[in-house]
Design a protein around this motif. Sequence first.
Motif: not given
Length: 429
Positions: A3-9, A294-303
């Motif tokens: 998930s962290e990689m998805i967040g970075a992408i 975007l905030g929800y995405f950043i939260s679940v990606s844990r970036i």
Amino acid sequence: MASEMIGAIGLGALLVLMVLRVPVALTMLIVGFVGFAQVITWDAAIAQLKTVPVEVLSNYSFSAIPMFILMGVLAAHSGMAGKLFHSTRTICGGWKGGLAIAAVGSCGIFSAISGSSLATASTMTRVALPEMERYGYNRGLATGALAAGGTLGIMIPPSIALLIYAILTEQSVGDMFMAGLVPGLMGLVLYAVTISVVMRLKPSLAVAGERTSWTEKLLSLSGLAPFFAVFLLIILGIYYGLFTPTEGASVGAFATLVYAVIKGLRTRELCQAVKETLALSTVVFFMLVGAEMLGYFISVSRISFSISDLLFNADLAPMVVILCILALYLLLGMFMDSIAMLVITVPVVYPIVQSLGIDPVWFGIVTVLTIELGLITPPVGMNVFVIKAMAPHVKLGEIFRGVSPFIVSDFLRLALLLVFPALVTVFLV
């Protein structure tokens, strides 16, 4: 894929889409939706897309935004801005560079009920620039003072930027407004000092204005009275708990409307003011919807948590981390609108600030001040381009040269707030 990689992408895709000039709100919405779907599921992302707009548009706290915008628009359409500049010009009469100081002072006072830097810059340019040109002021100095003065709208309360930061980080709106008082007034004073220093170094840039008597100066205070009345009504009402910040926005808008009607605001001008308010509010709310997704995405990606862990393991001093974050804001400010910067970056950096134990109110003020700097720094200072649109006969290079001393002044103010945090918290209880 982690998930962290998805967040970075996702964050990389965000930058790419903005470079391709996709509207910021739409960029955040697309990245947030697709990224959330990749981390969770497409069905969950579609469910979020259904609920997020309802959550944002039904949020009671956000209703203050159109009220603050309406205050500024009514002040512009009712002739309050013209009377304000006439008053400050009379007070500064006879001073070397007095018209430029009057323009900065007018911007600071106007921003106290406008809440928007761009609205302050455009309104006061329309009023003050022709007068400065008539007196033979150097065009770079005149437009530079107006571009810098316009940035005061983002700090002096009530401020839309401080309101949005408070809501995004779940801080007290009243605390954020009170914390912005001293930094905002510091900006006003330092800009006036900057003009005085420039006048000493290059006296040929401006001439002394017409001298005015103390009686004229005192009588001219009547032009400032409506602004101070509305400002004190809002700030003291919030400070003493008479009403909430959201209610204060409505009270301020109503008071401004009553004054405008008494002064002869016509139905056509009122309709135009409402249309402008709706248009500006729609832009802001669209960005807030995108930011929420975007905030929800950043939260679940844990970036953001991964970045926090990385900084924690690097054993960097909190001030070093803050300086890195502010450098990022300064860089983004050269290319992006202030509200867009806030709604995009706060969900990422705020968990880092929390993990370091930094006062979120103080961080919000220095962040907004750094964003304020970005509004007048090249290559894409938003306030500079607003001035250029209002004064197409002035070259862009002239405006950037004229605003450069004020950039130095803002760096000095930022340094003072970093070294003396008590300047921010002095009015907090």
